[in-house]
Scaffold this motif. Structure first.
Motif, PDB file in Angstrom:
ATOM      1  N   LEU A  50       0.826  -1.199   0.000  1.00 56.79           N
ATOM      2  CA  LEU A  50       0.000   0.000   0.000  1.00 56.79           C
ATOM      3  C   LEU A  50       0.868   1.260   0.000  1.00 56.79           C
ATOM      4  CD1 LEU A  50      -2.863  -1.007   2.459  1.00 56.79           C
ATOM      5  CD2 LEU A  50      -2.993  -0.798  -0.013  1.00 56.79           C
ATOM      6  N   ALA A  51       1.922   1.257   0.829  1.00 57.58           N
ATOM      7  CA  ALA A  51       2.800   2.428   0.885  1.00 57.58           C
ATOM      8  C   ALA A  51       3.525   2.644  -0.446  1.00 57.58           C
ATOM      9  CB  ALA A  51       3.803   2.265   2.023  1.00 57.58           C
ATOM     10  N   PRO A  77      14.077  14.183   1.924  1.00 57.40           N
ATOM     11  CA  PRO A  77      12.619  14.304   2.078  1.00 57.40           C
ATOM     12  C   PRO A  77      11.841  13.265   1.273  1.00 57.40           C
ATOM     13  CG  PRO A  77      13.618  16.452   1.686  1.00 57.40           C
ATOM     14  CD  PRO A  77      14.674  15.426   1.424  1.00 57.40           C
ATOM     15  N   THR A  78      12.375  12.884   0.118  1.00 62.62           N
ATOM     16  CA  THR A  78      11.678  11.902  -0.709  1.00 62.62           C
ATOM     17  C   THR A  78      11.620  10.547  -0.009  1.00 62.62           C
ATOM     18  OG1 THR A  78      12.385  13.025  -2.734  1.00 62.62           O
ATOM     19  CG2 THR A  78      11.666  10.744  -2.940  1.00 62.62           C
ATOM     20  N   ILE A  79      12.737  10.113   0.553  1.00 69.04           N
ATOM     21  CA  ILE A  79      12.758   8.849   1.299  1.00 69.04           C
ATOM     22  C   ILE A  79      11.913   8.963   2.567  1.00 69.04           C
ATOM     23  CG2 ILE A  79      14.236   7.234   2.562  1.00 69.04           C
ATOM     24  CD1 ILE A  79      16.434   7.793   0.560  1.00 69.04           C
ATOM     25  N   THR A  80      12.003  10.107   3.254  1.00 70.38           N
ATOM     26  CA  THR A  80      11.225  10.305   4.478  1.00 70.38           C
ATOM     27  C   THR A  80       9.729  10.206   4.205  1.00 70.38           C
ATOM     28  OG1 THR A  80      12.955  11.732   5.392  1.00 70.38           O
ATOM     29  CG2 THR A  80      10.755  11.888   6.378  1.00 70.38           C
ATOM     30  N   ILE A  84       7.319   7.592   6.293  1.00 69.56           N
ATOM     31  CA  ILE A  84       6.148   8.052   7.042  1.00 69.56           C
ATOM     32  C   ILE A  84       4.898   7.330   6.559  1.00 69.56           C
ATOM     33  CG2 ILE A  84       4.628  10.029   7.447  1.00 69.56           C
ATOM     34  CD1 ILE A  84       7.103  11.799   7.361  1.00 69.56           C
ATOM     35  N   CYS A  85       4.767   7.234   5.237  1.00 73.37           N
ATOM     36  CA  CYS A  85       3.593   6.580   4.647  1.00 73.37           C
ATOM     37  C   CYS A  85       3.523   5.117   5.063  1.00 73.37           C
ATOM     38  CB  CYS A  85       3.652   6.709   3.134  1.00 73.37           C
ATOM     39  SG  CYS A  85       2.243   6.010   2.283  1.00 73.37           S
ATOM     40  N   ALA A  86       4.644   4.400   4.985  1.00 74.05           N
ATOM     41  CA  ALA A  86       4.658   2.975   5.330  1.00 74.05           C
ATOM     42  C   ALA A  86       4.285   2.758   6.790  1.00 74.05           C
ATOM     43  CB  ALA A  86       6.034   2.376   5.034  1.00 74.05           C
ATOM     44  N   LEU A  87       4.818   3.592   7.690  1.00 75.27           N
ATOM     45  CA  LEU A  87       4.532   3.443   9.110  1.00 75.27           C
ATOM     46  C   LEU A  87       3.057   3.685   9.421  1.00 75.27           C
ATOM     47  CD1 LEU A  87       5.452   3.076  12.045  1.00 75.27           C
ATOM     48  CD2 LEU A  87       5.995   5.516  12.089  1.00 75.27           C
ATOM     49  N   VAL A  88       2.507   4.779   8.893  1.00 80.01           N
ATOM     50  CA  VAL A  88       1.126   5.136   9.219  1.00 80.01           C
ATOM     51  C   VAL A  88       0.148   4.160   8.580  1.00 80.01           C
ATOM     52  CG1 VAL A  88      -0.613   6.951   9.053  1.00 80.01           C
ATOM     53  CG2 VAL A  88       1.757   7.552   9.497  1.00 80.01           C
ATOM     54  N   VAL A  89       0.404   3.750   7.355  1.00 81.63           N
ATOM     55  CA  VAL A  89      -0.477   2.778   6.701  1.00 81.63           C
ATOM     56  C   VAL A  89      -0.426   1.438   7.434  1.00 81.63           C
ATOM     57  CG1 VAL A  89      -0.834   1.443   4.595  1.00 81.63           C
ATOM     58  CG2 VAL A  89      -0.418   3.881   4.448  1.00 81.63           C
ATOM     59  N   LEU A 113      -5.005   6.288   7.837  1.00 77.86           N
ATOM     60  CA  LEU A 113      -4.746   6.083   6.412  1.00 77.86           C
ATOM     61  C   LEU A 113      -4.737   7.414   5.669  1.00 77.86           C
ATOM     62  CD1 LEU A 113      -4.299   4.102   4.116  1.00 77.86           C
ATOM     63  CD2 LEU A 113      -6.776   3.849   3.905  1.00 77.86           C
ATOM     64  N   GLY A 114      -5.722   8.280   5.977  1.00 79.23           N
ATOM     65  CA  GLY A 114      -5.739   9.601   5.355  1.00 79.23           C
ATOM     66  C   GLY A 114      -4.521  10.420   5.734  1.00 79.23           C
ATOM     67  N   ALA A 115      -4.103  10.335   7.008  1.00 75.68           N
ATOM     68  CA  ALA A 115      -2.920  11.072   7.445  1.00 75.68           C
ATOM     69  C   ALA A 115      -1.669  10.577   6.722  1.00 75.68           C
ATOM     70  CB  ALA A 115      -2.743  10.922   8.953  1.00 75.68           C
ATOM     71  N   GLY A 116      -1.582   9.261   6.506  1.00 78.41           N
ATOM     72  CA  GLY A 116      -0.438   8.722   5.783  1.00 78.41           C
ATOM     73  C   GLY A 116      -0.368   9.223   4.357  1.00 78.41           C
ATOM     74  N   ILE A 117      -1.523   9.243   3.694  1.00 82.60           N
ATOM     75  CA  ILE A 117      -1.564   9.724   2.305  1.00 82.60           C
ATOM     76  C   ILE A 117      -1.200  11.202   2.237  1.00 82.60           C
ATOM     77  CG2 ILE A 117      -3.056  10.065   0.302  1.00 82.60           C
ATOM     78  CD1 ILE A 117      -4.687   7.634   1.288  1.00 82.60           C
TER      79      ILE A 117
END
Length: 409
Positions: A50-51, A77-80, A84-89, A113-117
């Motif tokens: 998903l991430a 920032p691109t890797i970060t 962030i997305c992988a952790l929150v999802v 999920l919305g916060a991750g996106i």
């Protein structure tokens, strides 16, 4: 801003989001029914897919946008943004895959999920470096957040109410809409303002990647997502020991029982099943008299739980095991479908298909579908169960739609 997008890359970004959503949600659907370490691997794989699909969709959308030609991408920032997305999802999937999927839990998962996106998008966008600075329309930012959370909630709800592949497809489409809708809404409210010291400041923050390098990475990730999707479609091999035995009553007399098809001394042994009492005829109803079990054992991460049979809506064969639906979700049971049929009260439960048993009191709807039929079972999450052509007449008798003396063939 949006009118200058490349339409082919826009279409590709939406397709990648849907394919990644299908694979990720499909893996997450197996988490609840898988014990042990494999459960954690499935959860990690679902979060990763998903991430990756969110991140890849985002940067395909960035490549499709008319960004300034001198723009480069900051690596950090691109890797970060991806991490962030992988952790929150992953946290979002954990909340809906473990424990009872109550409404507050689903809402919390949708918010995550919305916060991750959203966080992935804006962190990734501010990884753009050049002789410009980026401004955002606050109203569009708020709208993009609402789209991400709302569509994410809808996708999770469809996912939790799944029955078969159709619901999974709908869930993946909703996920794709959540990701792409948020991204392109946010891009509509984003403006590149020329000038400023943004270029020198960004370059001082670390290494950069050119658009060509980013495009190469995106192509590789697209291949990974497509390969994962195709591998997920390959059916899993059955457990060792051969395929499921054919339903002994599928094509014969609807009231015949496997134990009545042969003498007691010839009945096949069931070494892995607890000793069950042999059914005796129940006069006047054509049903067997048994001592039914009061509860059904189901697997969970912390051990074996027991569900009261009054809560059971249906039981579905899954290789040498079964999936028990309690009106909210499916949970794995170590019984085979034949063992479940033997253990349950036949006055309440009926095997309507080679792979399905339903609780008659919970049937809320019945309709024809092709050569067979389907029934809808009640509960907090209603679901459909197929009925084979040979079982329709008996089911209609049990539901009171035909007289009890009606001949079943």
């Amino acid at each position: 801003m949006f009118t200058g997008h490349n339409p082919y890359l826009v279409a590709l970004s939406v397709a990648i989001a849907i394919l990644g959503g299908y694979t990720g949600f499909g893996l997450a659907a197996r988490v609840r029914d898988t014990p042990g370490a494999r459960r954690r691997l499935l959860l990690a794989g679902a979060a990763l897919f998903l991430a990756v699909s969110i991140w890849t969709m985002h940067f395909i959308g960035v490549l499709a946008a008319p960004i300034p030609p001198d723009a480069v991408y900051l690596v950090l920032p691109t890797i970060t943004s991806f991490l962030i997305c992988a952790l929150v999802v992953g946290l979002s999937l954990f909340f809906v895959s473990v424990g009872e999927p109550s409404t507050p839990r689903v809402i919390a998962s949708a918010l995550l999920l919305g916060a991750g996106i959203v966080s992935m998008h804006y962190v990734g966008v501010h990884g753009l470096a050049g002789d410009f600075h980026v401004e955002h329309d606050p109203a569009i930012v708020a709208l993009s957040v609402l789209i991400a959370v709302g569509a994410g909630y809808g996708g999770l709800r469809i996912f939790l109410a799944r029955h078969g592949g159709t619901r999974l497809v709908l869930s993946a489409v909703a996920f794709g809409i959540a990701v792409s809708g948020m991204h392109y809404t946010a891009m509509y409210g984003m403006h590149f303002v020329p000038g400023g010291s943004g270029h020198d400041l960004h370059i001082a923050m670390g290494p950069v990647a050119s658009p060509q390098m980013l495009a190469l990475i995106v192509v590789l990730l697209c291949f990974l997502i497509a390969a994962g999707f195709l591998l997920f479609l390959v059916p899993e091999p059955r457990a060792r020991g051969g395929p499921l035995p054919a339903d002994p009553v599928e094509e014969g007399d609807a009231f015949a029982l496997e134990t009545e098809a042969m003498p007691e001394t010839e009945a096949p042994a069931r070494p892995s099943a607890p000793q069950a009492q042999r059914p005796l005829p129940l006069r006047g109803l054509g049903l067997p008299r048994i001592v039914p079990v009061p509860r059904i054992p189901v697997e969970a991460a912390d051990g074996i739980h027991f569900i009261d049979v009054a809560q059971v809506r249906s039981i579905r064969a899954d290789a040498h095991y079964t999936q028990v639906h309690d009106g909210t979700r499916e949970r794995m049971c170590a019984w085979s479908i034949s063992q479940a049929e033997t253990q349950l009260d036949p006055a309440v439960f009926l095997r309507v298909h080679r792979s399905h048993i339903v609780a008659i009191p919970h049937v809320a709807l019945m309709r024809k579908e092709g050569d067979g039929a389907v029934v809808e079972l009640d509960g907090a999450v209603r679901h459909l169960v197929p009925v084979s052509r040979a079982k329709i007449a008996e089911l209609r008798v049990r539901l009171g739609l035909l007289p009890r003396h009606h001949h079943v063939s």
